[in-house]
Enzyme design. Structure first.
Site, PDB file in Angstrom:
ATOM      1  CG  ASN A 255     131.422  72.309  25.854  1.00 52.53           C
ATOM      2  OD1 ASN A 255     132.396  71.595  26.292  1.00 52.53           O
ATOM      3  ND2 ASN A 255     131.029  72.068  24.768  1.00 52.53           N
TER       4      ASN A 255
ATOM      5  CG  HIS B 293     130.119  66.919  27.250  1.00 56.30           C
ATOM      6  ND1 HIS B 293     131.093  67.666  27.773  1.00 56.30           N
ATOM      7  CD2 HIS B 293     129.933  67.160  25.929  1.00 56.30           C
ATOM      8  CE1 HIS B 293     131.536  68.456  26.831  1.00 56.30           C
ATOM      9  NE2 HIS B 293     130.874  68.169  25.858  1.00 56.30           N
TER      10      HIS B 293
ATOM     11  CB  CYS C 253     133.557  66.888  24.317  1.00 54.83           C
ATOM     12  SG  CYS C 253     133.635  68.731  23.495  1.00 54.83           S
TER      13      CYS C 253
ATOM     14  CG  HIS D 280     134.049  55.367  16.706  1.00 57.09           C
ATOM     15  ND1 HIS D 280     133.519  56.066  15.616  1.00 57.09           N
ATOM     16  CD2 HIS D 280     135.278  56.261  16.994  1.00 57.09           C
ATOM     17  CE1 HIS D 280     134.331  57.177  15.400  1.00 57.09           C
ATOM     18  NE2 HIS D 280     135.471  57.057  16.216  1.00 57.09           N
TER      19      HIS D 280
ATOM     20  CG  HIS E 299     125.571  60.810  42.612  1.00 56.60           C
ATOM     21  ND1 HIS E 299     124.721  61.617  43.233  1.00 56.60           N
ATOM     22  CD2 HIS E 299     126.162  59.907  43.766  1.00 56.60           C
ATOM     23  CE1 HIS E 299     124.780  61.399  44.554  1.00 56.60           C
ATOM     24  NE2 HIS E 299     125.629  60.405  44.795  1.00 56.60           N
TER      25      HIS E 299
ATOM     26  CG  HIS F 144     124.904  79.330  35.284  1.00 58.80           C
ATOM     27  ND1 HIS F 144     125.570  79.906  36.618  1.00 58.80           N
ATOM     28  CD2 HIS F 144     124.089  80.288  35.070  1.00 58.80           C
ATOM     29  CE1 HIS F 144     125.226  81.023  36.698  1.00 58.80           C
ATOM     30  NE2 HIS F 144     124.204  81.257  35.792  1.00 58.80           N
TER      31      HIS F 144
END
Length: 480
Positions: free
Chosen positions: A412, A379, A211, A290, A375, A408
């Protein structure tokens, strides 16, 4: 007009020479009015000063040339587009459970488990699944998966090109990312074929990166824009549901069915200075870390087969703890030094040294990122992901509103979720000129990636925004 242009060109190219001649002429005139001794002294001083001036000028010109040639080129985000599926692909809780029961692939325990996950997930009743998943049994063919990919990718790109008036043949770089669906020819080749992009296109297809791959794709595009002059780069992010639904009964692999939904984004980047006038944002920082060298982190999101040979992605119970560690590394060791004031950096170092040297057991200092960023686009991996980052960063509900509402409304959508969140913030009219936006993406491996944008103007929602017909209903109360 012709002679004016020639004169202008001559003055521009020979300005330094003309100035030097003028200086020498003035000195000669002044010297002619002095006696010989003064002239001799002045000549010696002039020779010395002239050598110094020429040497200094040469060094200055050389340094300026090196700086101009090696400094990073500015990268602008001209615009972006998020795919919105048609209404007939909506999938509410009850329909999802009914469809799952009719497939015959799940036992009652698994159906009940999925229903509980849905109720606690933070997803609403209007998320989307691909057309193939609306059939009984689901059409899990390669052709159906290609059809989903084409609808999402071309839908986002068509809208992007329409909004920006960019001719696809002017695109110099294409970076495509999709973790689980990587057909031959690649998805990036599919884009080249559809829009008949030029033969010299630099095309890349990223797979298996989870993702957080959307930020990785932007990072790759940024690097390519440093070496390819005056061009556009398109970054396309999506995930394919059709070929990757799990049809087994292993609990850790059922979660993916409940959270992942159809979505995708297309982002237009440019290194043309002329695009600064119309671009929405300027790229400020990209930071990636990572944790793949750690076995627990490496396996916390792992694609495998269950005991019955059914393939899926297994999510470890340690996922949230590992995500928290990855985030802290990203913001304290990597991003923090780039964006935080010296005072916050010193406080962080002081707490670390107190714990290391004096065993003081002081909690690590968490900087107040609310003073640095206006802002936050976290994810939308699930309610627990947003909760964890909200707690770790000490954010207020308004700072995670875009993430919760995206989860909502759209579920995802993997690497594209951070763009639906940015679109939500724009639709609410909250982004002003000079505001900084922090997009945070977490992905398998395990990775935590950050990208920071600066708004070049008050950002208005682009035409055909995914929130266009529903922003007036948000925010809504989500499950606690």
């Amino acid at each position: 007009m012709k002679y004016v242009k020639l004169a202008s060109h001559f003055l521009t190219t020979n300005l330094l020479k003309l100035l030097l001649i003028l200086v020498i002429a003035v000195i000669v005139i002044e010297a002619s009015q002095m006696n010989l001794d003064h002239i001799h002294q002045l000549r010696l001083q002039l020779c010395y000063n002239l050598v110094s001036v020429i040497t200094s000028s040469a060094i200055l010109v050389l340094a300026s040339t090196i700086y101009i040639m090696t400094r990073p080129k500015s990268v602008y985000l001209v615009d972006y587009s998020c795919y919105k599926p048609p209404n007939n692909l909506k999938m509410n809780y009850q329909k999802f459970i009914n469809q799952s029961r009719l497939t015959g692939a799940f036992d009652e325990s698994s159906l009940e488990f999925q229903h509980k996950i849905l109720e606690r997930s933070g997803l609403g009743e209007q998320t989307y699944l691909p057309e193939a998943m609306h059939f009984i049994p689901p059409r899990l063919s390669m052709a159906a998966a290609r059809e989903e990919a084409e609808q999402v990718i071309f839908g986002a790109l068509d809208n992007l090109f329409a909004n920006t008036n960019v001719n696809p043949k002017d695109i110099g770089i294409v970076v495509m990312n999709s973790s689980l669906f990587n057909p031959i020819p690649s998805l990036s080749s599919m884009i080249v074929n559809k829009y008949k992009l030029r033969g010299s296109i630099k095309s890349y297809n990223l797979g298996g990166m989870g993702c957080s791959a959307g930020v990785i794709a932007v990072d790759l595009a940024k690097d390519l824009l440093q070496v390819q002059k005056n061009t556009y780069a398109v970054v396309v992010s999506t995930e394919n549901i059709t070929k990757n639904g799990y049809l087994g009964n292993k609990k850790s692999m059922l979660v993916q069915n409940c959270l992942f939904r159809v979505g995708g984004s297309a982002v237009l980047l440019s290194n043309k200075s002329s695009d600064m006038c119309r671009a929405k944002y300027k790229l400020v920082h990209i930071v990636r870390n990572h944790m793949g060298s750690n076995d627990r982190a490496y396996r916390c999101a792992y694609q495998e087969e269950d005991d019955a040979g059914k393939a899926g992605v297994s999510l470890s119970k340690e996922l949230m703890a590992i995500a928290g560690v990855a985030l802290k590394t990203n913001i304290t060791a990597l991003l923090g030094p780039l964006v935080l004031p010296i005072s916050d950096q010193l406080l962080f170092i002081a707490t670390v040294l107190a714990n290391k040297l004096f065993n003081a057991k002081v909690n690590p200092y968490i900087p107040n990122f609310k003073l640095v960023f206006d802002h936050f686009c976290i994810h939308a991996g699930g309610r627990s992901v947003i909760d964890e980052l909200e707690k770790n960063l000490k954010l207020l509900p308004v700072h995670v509103e875009a993430s919760r509402m995206t989860l909502h409304r759209f579920g995802n959508t993997s690497s594209s979720s951070i763009w639906y969140e940015l679109a939500y913030t724009e639709a609410k009219g909250r982004i002003q000129k000079g505001n900084r936006v922090w997009q945070i993406a977490l992905g398998s491996g395990f990775k935590c990636n950050s990208v920071v944008w600066e708004a070049l103007r008050k950002a208005k929602p682009s035409p055909s925004s995914p929130w266009e017909d529903c922003i007036h209903r948000y925010p809504v109360q989500t499950v606690l």
